[in-house]
Enzyme design. Structure first.
Site, PDB file in Angstrom:
ATOM      1  N   ARG A  61       0.850  -1.186   0.000  1.00  0.00           N
ATOM      2  CA  ARG A  61       0.000   0.000   0.000  1.00  0.00           C
ATOM      3  C   ARG A  61       0.892   1.245   0.000  1.00  0.00           C
ATOM      4  O   ARG A  61       2.030   1.199   0.466  1.00  0.00           O
ATOM      5  CB  ARG A  61      -0.923   0.001   1.219  1.00  0.00           C
ATOM      6  CG  ARG A  61      -1.854  -1.220   1.268  1.00  0.00           C
ATOM      7  CD  ARG A  61      -2.624  -1.281   2.581  1.00  0.00           C
ATOM      8  NE  ARG A  61      -3.508  -2.442   2.635  1.00  0.00           N
ATOM      9  CZ  ARG A  61      -3.125  -3.660   3.023  1.00  0.00           C
ATOM     10  NH1 ARG A  61      -1.865  -3.856   3.428  1.00  0.00           N
ATOM     11  NH2 ARG A  61      -3.969  -4.658   3.039  1.00  0.00           N
ATOM     12  N   LYS A  86      -1.408  -2.961   7.454  1.00  0.00           N
ATOM     13  CA  LYS A  86      -2.817  -2.950   7.841  1.00  0.00           C
ATOM     14  C   LYS A  86      -3.128  -4.084   8.809  1.00  0.00           C
ATOM     15  O   LYS A  86      -3.910  -3.929   9.741  1.00  0.00           O
ATOM     16  CB  LYS A  86      -3.698  -3.067   6.590  1.00  0.00           C
ATOM     17  CG  LYS A  86      -5.188  -2.971   6.858  1.00  0.00           C
ATOM     18  CD  LYS A  86      -5.974  -3.034   5.566  1.00  0.00           C
ATOM     19  CE  LYS A  86      -7.477  -2.962   5.824  1.00  0.00           C
ATOM     20  NZ  LYS A  86      -8.246  -3.040   4.546  1.00  0.00           N
ATOM     21  N   HIS A 124      -4.493   2.757  -4.407  1.00  0.00           N
ATOM     22  CA  HIS A 124      -4.694   1.306  -4.273  1.00  0.00           C
ATOM     23  C   HIS A 124      -4.636   0.602  -5.627  1.00  0.00           C
ATOM     24  O   HIS A 124      -4.464  -0.616  -5.690  1.00  0.00           O
ATOM     25  CB  HIS A 124      -6.035   1.027  -3.596  1.00  0.00           C
ATOM     26  CG  HIS A 124      -6.010  -0.181  -2.717  1.00  0.00           C
ATOM     27  ND1 HIS A 124      -5.220  -0.262  -1.572  1.00  0.00           N
ATOM     28  CD2 HIS A 124      -6.651  -1.381  -2.801  1.00  0.00           C
ATOM     29  CE1 HIS A 124      -5.396  -1.448  -1.005  1.00  0.00           C
ATOM     30  NE2 HIS A 124      -6.249  -2.135  -1.729  1.00  0.00           N
ATOM     31  N   ARG A 147      -1.533  -1.488  -6.035  1.00  0.00           N
ATOM     32  CA  ARG A 147      -1.587  -2.825  -5.414  1.00  0.00           C
ATOM     33  C   ARG A 147      -2.356  -3.793  -6.311  1.00  0.00           C
ATOM     34  O   ARG A 147      -1.930  -4.925  -6.536  1.00  0.00           O
ATOM     35  CB  ARG A 147      -2.243  -2.700  -4.042  1.00  0.00           C
ATOM     36  CG  ARG A 147      -2.290  -3.975  -3.202  1.00  0.00           C
ATOM     37  CD  ARG A 147      -2.711  -3.582  -1.790  1.00  0.00           C
ATOM     38  NE  ARG A 147      -3.138  -4.695  -0.956  1.00  0.00           N
ATOM     39  CZ  ARG A 147      -2.311  -5.424  -0.199  1.00  0.00           C
ATOM     40  NH1 ARG A 147      -1.020  -5.170  -0.206  1.00  0.00           N
ATOM     41  NH2 ARG A 147      -2.773  -6.391   0.574  1.00  0.00           N
ATOM     42  N   HIS A 192      -2.402 -10.989   2.984  1.00  0.00           N
ATOM     43  CA  HIS A 192      -3.797 -11.296   3.284  1.00  0.00           C
ATOM     44  C   HIS A 192      -3.894 -12.385   4.350  1.00  0.00           C
ATOM     45  O   HIS A 192      -3.222 -13.411   4.243  1.00  0.00           O
ATOM     46  CB  HIS A 192      -4.535 -11.781   2.032  1.00  0.00           C
ATOM     47  CG  HIS A 192      -4.838 -10.679   1.055  1.00  0.00           C
ATOM     48  ND1 HIS A 192      -5.077 -10.892  -0.279  1.00  0.00           N
ATOM     49  CD2 HIS A 192      -4.946  -9.336   1.242  1.00  0.00           C
ATOM     50  CE1 HIS A 192      -5.322  -9.746  -0.879  1.00  0.00           C
ATOM     51  NE2 HIS A 192      -5.247  -8.787   0.025  1.00  0.00           N
ATOM     52  N   TYR A 211      -8.208 -12.255  -7.401  1.00  0.00           N
ATOM     53  CA  TYR A 211      -7.260 -12.110  -8.496  1.00  0.00           C
ATOM     54  C   TYR A 211      -7.069 -13.410  -9.278  1.00  0.00           C
ATOM     55  O   TYR A 211      -6.371 -13.425 -10.283  1.00  0.00           O
ATOM     56  CB  TYR A 211      -5.891 -11.667  -7.958  1.00  0.00           C
ATOM     57  CG  TYR A 211      -5.918 -10.346  -7.237  1.00  0.00           C
ATOM     58  CD1 TYR A 211      -6.068  -9.155  -7.941  1.00  0.00           C
ATOM     59  CD2 TYR A 211      -5.789 -10.277  -5.852  1.00  0.00           C
ATOM     60  CE1 TYR A 211      -6.082  -7.928  -7.274  1.00  0.00           C
ATOM     61  CE2 TYR A 211      -5.809  -9.063  -5.180  1.00  0.00           C
ATOM     62  CZ  TYR A 211      -5.959  -7.899  -5.890  1.00  0.00           C
ATOM     63  OH  TYR A 211      -5.984  -6.682  -5.237  1.00  0.00           O
TER      64      TYR A 211
END
Length: 236
Positions: A105, A128, A180, A183, A206, A215
């Protein structure tokens, strides 16, 4: 809701609150708030501070349309980097390259310090998910990163710098998307070029593979199956 006491808080109260919130925010935001409230009562129960069950356990999450996920084409990437270079904003250009090379990010790149880069490996600490992750980068990019002690990039490298560059390149992005997109661009091209979905999960940080699966449709094998497995095979 009038700051109610926990013992008076129930599904009806939260449903009324949710209805009012939807006048100002998206269903996704309301679902996030519902998740937080549910987690609060679950934690209080785990700690033995609450024994009456979760008061909103029976409320279903709102269904909402998945937001459009845009990504940049190679020629757009070149145009964007050229625009940043012409604007004499080398720091923003390097941050953009780090995001495109690692899937990080914008804020994660901006917060990098000199000690976070060693042997062509970038370690993101301010993430995050609050879990550090390390991603290798090319020698060429490593040489371009400022050789400063402590914080590598100034506070002036905020997302408004990137926003201006996007405007100048006339690149159209989906609503609500800005930095974003870098990313998304990394992840999309990673899969299109034959990357492994599990490796991508680790790179992006993640917690769940479910987040990374958005994706998966970019994988070449998935696209080729449309030709190999469609009902016209052998008929055409």
């Amino acid at each position: 809701m009038g700051n109610p006491r926990a013992k008076t808080f129930d599904e009806t109260m939260f449903a009324a609150y949710r209805k009012l919130r939807l006048e100002n925010v998206s269903p996704k935001t309301v679902n996030t708030e519902q998740t937080y409230v549910r987690a609060l009562f679950n934690e209080l129960t785990r700690l033995g501070e609450w024994t009456k069950g979760n008061p909103i356990e029976g409320i279903r999450m709102l269904k909402h349309k998945q937001s459009e996920m845009g990504f940049l084409q190679p020629e757009q990437v070149i145009n964007l980097l050229e625009t940043l270079r012409n604007a004499h904003n080398k720091d923003a250009q390097i941050i953009t390259k780090i995001c495109l090379s690692t899937g990080c990010r914008w804020g994660e790149a901006v917060n990098l310090r000199s000690e976070h880069i060693a042997n062509n490996i970038v370690t993101f600490v301010s993430t995050k998910g609050n879990k550090p992750r390390s991603v290798p980068i090319s020698t060429a990019l490593s040489k371009q990163i400022p050789k400063r002690t402590g914080k590598l990039f100034p506070k002036s490298c905020n997302d408004s710098t990137f926003r201006t560059a996007i405007k100048n390149t006339k690149i159209k992005l989906p609503a609500g998307q800005m930095t974003h997109v870098l990313r998304h661009t990394f992840a999309s091209h990673f899969m299109m070029n034959g990357g492994n979905i599990l490796v991508l999960q680790r790179i992006l940080g993640h917690a769940s593979i479910v987040d990374t699966m958005k994706y998966s449709h970019f994988a070449p094998d998935n696209l080729e199956d449309a030709v190999r497995l469609n009902p016209l095979v052998g008929i055409e």
